[in-house]
Scaffold this motif. Sequence first.
Motif, mmCIF file in Angstrom:
data_model
loop_
_atom_site.group_PDB
_atom_site.id
_atom_site.type_symbol
_atom_site.label_atom_id
_atom_site.label_comp_id
_atom_site.label_asym_id
_atom_site.label_seq_id
_atom_site.Cartn_x
_atom_site.Cartn_y
_atom_site.Cartn_z
ATOM 1 N N ALA A 174 0.833 -1.204 0.000
ATOM 2 C CA ALA A 174 0.000 0.000 0.000
ATOM 3 C C ALA A 174 0.870 1.258 0.000
ATOM 4 C CB ALA A 174 -0.921 0.005 1.207
ATOM 5 N N VAL A 175 0.504 2.219 -0.868
ATOM 6 C CA VAL A 175 1.262 3.470 -0.991
ATOM 7 C C VAL A 175 0.275 4.604 -1.187
ATOM 8 C CG1 VAL A 175 2.936 4.761 -2.351
ATOM 9 C CG2 VAL A 175 3.246 2.307 -2.047
ATOM 10 N N PHE A 176 0.519 5.731 -0.501
ATOM 11 C CA PHE A 176 -0.257 6.949 -0.723
ATOM 12 C C PHE A 176 0.734 8.086 -0.841
ATOM 13 C CE2 PHE A 176 -2.847 10.612 0.136
ATOM 14 C CZ PHE A 176 -4.104 10.281 -0.359
ATOM 15 N N THR A 177 0.790 8.723 -2.004
ATOM 16 C CA THR A 177 1.742 9.800 -2.248
ATOM 17 C C THR A 177 1.001 11.056 -2.690
ATOM 18 O OG1 THR A 177 2.119 9.477 -4.629
ATOM 19 C CG2 THR A 177 3.286 7.983 -3.117
ATOM 20 N N GLU A 178 1.753 12.099 -3.009
ATOM 21 C CA GLU A 178 1.138 13.346 -3.470
ATOM 22 C C GLU A 178 0.586 13.216 -4.887
ATOM 23 O OE1 GLU A 178 5.161 13.346 -5.226
ATOM 24 O OE2 GLU A 178 4.328 12.799 -3.279
ATOM 25 N N ALA A 179 0.965 12.159 -5.619
ATOM 26 C CA ALA A 179 0.570 12.024 -7.018
ATOM 27 C C ALA A 179 -0.285 10.798 -7.302
ATOM 28 C CB ALA A 179 1.817 11.973 -7.913
ATOM 29 N N TYR A 180 -0.196 9.775 -6.467
ATOM 30 C CA TYR A 180 -0.958 8.555 -6.719
ATOM 31 C C TYR A 180 -1.135 7.778 -5.424
ATOM 32 C CZ TYR A 180 3.235 5.607 -6.298
ATOM 33 O OH TYR A 180 4.344 4.953 -5.816
ATOM 34 N N ALA A 181 -2.077 6.836 -5.475
ATOM 35 C CA ALA A 181 -2.267 5.893 -4.370
ATOM 36 C C ALA A 181 -2.372 4.497 -4.945
ATOM 37 C CB ALA A 181 -3.530 6.230 -3.584
ATOM 38 N N LEU A 182 -1.871 3.516 -4.216
ATOM 39 C CA LEU A 182 -2.023 2.105 -4.555
ATOM 40 C C LEU A 182 -2.663 1.403 -3.373
ATOM 41 C CD1 LEU A 182 -1.559 -0.524 -6.144
ATOM 42 C CD2 LEU A 182 0.762 -0.594 -5.201
ATOM 43 N N LEU A 183 -3.857 0.851 -3.595
ATOM 44 C CA LEU A 183 -4.557 0.066 -2.584
ATOM 45 C C LEU A 183 -4.525 -1.396 -3.028
ATOM 46 C CD1 LEU A 183 -5.667 2.992 -2.128
ATOM 47 C CD2 LEU A 183 -7.813 1.928 -1.427
ATOM 48 N N PRO A 184 -3.583 -2.193 -2.525
ATOM 49 C CA PRO A 184 -3.560 -3.604 -2.897
ATOM 50 C C PRO A 184 -4.818 -4.313 -2.405
ATOM 51 C CG PRO A 184 -1.506 -2.937 -1.851
ATOM 52 C CD PRO A 184 -2.488 -1.832 -1.632
ATOM 53 N N ALA A 222 -4.406 -8.682 -9.972
ATOM 54 C CA ALA A 222 -5.861 -8.674 -9.898
ATOM 55 C C ALA A 222 -6.328 -8.352 -8.485
ATOM 56 C CB ALA A 222 -6.414 -10.020 -10.350
ATOM 57 N N GLY A 223 -7.261 -7.404 -8.374
ATOM 58 C CA GLY A 223 -7.783 -6.976 -7.080
ATOM 59 C C GLY A 223 -7.144 -5.712 -6.549
ATOM 60 N N ASP A 224 -6.064 -5.235 -7.172
ATOM 61 C CA ASP A 224 -5.414 -3.994 -6.750
ATOM 62 C C ASP A 224 -6.123 -2.795 -7.380
ATOM 63 O OD1 ASP A 224 -3.563 -5.548 -5.448
ATOM 64 O OD2 ASP A 224 -1.912 -5.122 -6.823
ATOM 65 N N PHE A 225 -6.038 -1.650 -6.690
ATOM 66 C CA PHE A 225 -6.633 -0.417 -7.195
ATOM 67 C C PHE A 225 -5.584 0.685 -7.195
ATOM 68 C CE2 PHE A 225 -8.929 3.638 -6.505
ATOM 69 C CZ PHE A 225 -9.705 3.640 -7.648
ATOM 70 N N MET A 226 -5.512 1.431 -8.303
ATOM 71 C CA MET A 226 -4.607 2.571 -8.428
ATOM 72 C C MET A 226 -5.427 3.837 -8.655
ATOM 73 S SD MET A 226 -1.729 0.876 -10.938
ATOM 74 C CE MET A 226 -2.898 -0.243 -11.745
ATOM 75 N N TRP A 227 -5.004 4.903 -8.037
ATOM 76 C CA TRP A 227 -5.694 6.187 -8.084
ATOM 77 C C TRP A 227 -4.676 7.233 -8.498
ATOM 78 C CZ3 TRP A 227 -7.980 8.691 -3.051
ATOM 79 C CH2 TRP A 227 -8.920 9.674 -3.394
ATOM 80 N N LEU A 228 -4.833 7.843 -9.679
ATOM 81 C CA LEU A 228 -3.845 8.750 -10.236
ATOM 82 C C LEU A 228 -4.391 10.166 -10.309
ATOM 83 C CD1 LEU A 228 -3.099 5.851 -11.287
ATOM 84 C CD2 LEU A 228 -2.127 6.969 -13.288
ATOM 85 N N ARG A 229 -3.654 11.065 -9.714
ATOM 86 C CA ARG A 229 -3.993 12.480 -9.807
ATOM 87 C C ARG A 229 -3.777 12.974 -11.241
ATOM 88 N NH1 ARG A 229 -1.423 17.008 -5.681
ATOM 89 N NH2 ARG A 229 -2.945 18.659 -6.096
ATOM 90 N N ALA A 230 -4.465 14.048 -11.622
ATOM 91 C CA ALA A 230 -4.224 14.651 -12.930
ATOM 92 C C ALA A 230 -2.738 14.941 -13.123
ATOM 93 C CB ALA A 230 -5.024 15.943 -13.065
ATOM 94 N N PHE A 231 -2.231 14.641 -14.316
ATOM 95 C CA PHE A 231 -0.856 14.862 -14.748
ATOM 96 C C PHE A 231 0.149 13.908 -14.110
ATOM 97 C CE2 PHE A 231 -2.923 19.052 -15.341
ATOM 98 C CZ PHE A 231 -2.828 19.117 -16.717
ATOM 99 N N CYS A 232 -0.304 12.911 -13.361
ATOM 100 C CA CYS A 232 0.628 11.919 -12.829
ATOM 101 C C CYS A 232 1.157 11.068 -13.990
ATOM 102 C CB CYS A 232 -0.069 11.016 -11.814
ATOM 103 S SG CYS A 232 0.962 9.655 -11.195
ATOM 104 N N PRO A 233 2.465 11.030 -14.226
ATOM 105 C CA PRO A 233 3.001 10.199 -15.306
ATOM 106 C C PRO A 233 2.677 8.724 -15.060
ATOM 107 C CG PRO A 233 4.645 11.758 -14.531
ATOM 108 C CD PRO A 233 3.514 11.798 -13.543
ATOM 109 N N GLN A 234 2.364 8.019 -16.154
ATOM 110 C CA GLN A 234 2.067 6.590 -16.041
ATOM 111 C C GLN A 234 2.544 5.855 -17.276
ATOM 112 O OE1 GLN A 234 -2.008 5.202 -16.826
ATOM 113 N NE2 GLN A 234 -2.628 7.344 -16.949
ATOM 114 N N ALA A 235 2.925 4.607 -17.067
ATOM 115 C CA ALA A 235 3.287 3.694 -18.150
ATOM 116 C C ALA A 235 3.057 2.280 -17.632
ATOM 117 C CB ALA A 235 4.734 3.895 -18.596
#
Length: 281
Positions: A24-34, A236-249
């Motif tokens: 689990a990670v929560f940052t200023e640009a994204y969050a990951l909820l496993p 499978a089952g993980d959730f990602m939450w991306l703020r506007a302009f958060c780089p992703q690949a």
Amino acid sequence: MTERRYFDSPGGHPPQTALMTGRAVFTEAYALLPRGTMRDITHSLLPFWDNTRLWVIARPLSGFAETFSQYLMEVGPGGGCARGETAPGVQGVIFVTAGQLALEIAGAHHDLGPGSFAYLPPDTDWSLRNPGEATAGFHWIRKRYEAVDGLDRPDPLVMRDADVTPSEMPGTEGRWATTRFVDPADLRHDMHVTIVTFQPGGVIPFEETHVMEHGLYVLEGKAVYKLNRDWVEVEAGDFMWLRAFCPQACYAGGPGPFRYLLYKDVNRHAALPGPGFAAPR
């Protein structure tokens, strides 16, 4: 036809012998909820929903994501609601991952099963029940509708994942495709909920950086995903939450397809500050 799988296994509780450390990670640009964060002790309840519990995996927060909420819903046999959306001006999307549901939209009946998609316009009278003997699971995505003078509001939609032909990204030989439930050219819609599929070896070969914020729930498979400065493993089952302009690949290594349910806000002007706003120096 390839069998479609939709992860649906929230709840439970780890034993005292389990390691505490997770992803689990929560940052200023994204969050990951496993998926391991969605336990019995983190579920919520809602008014007017019988034999139902949910996990709130996205909600507006000041200074972070702002446009939507997303719930992972679990409805027991006979459960559901006679009143769906209770907030005025709020639209919704339902995507079913397990079990059977009976949806009523303004008096019209629809039987939903795994892979069913429903768009529910703002201020629409709808209800939902589980008529089966097994627990049903679905995602409920909510966004306040941004009306535009001269554009009608969208109509209700009910369809199935299996009945929509995915659109292949040009030049990828089918390794990257998107299942679009709504016509992208239909400007009545101010949000899109799609399913993105990567075959093994498929990639997003550049860092996407754009104004749309995202919710990504992994329905099937695993991959490594670039979020801002970090490469993270997701399954499978993980959730990602991306703020506007958060780089992703993304890189999907296999062995099977990597699929996720994707939310993004679209087709509207950026909101601008009102009178009296002092711009930062």
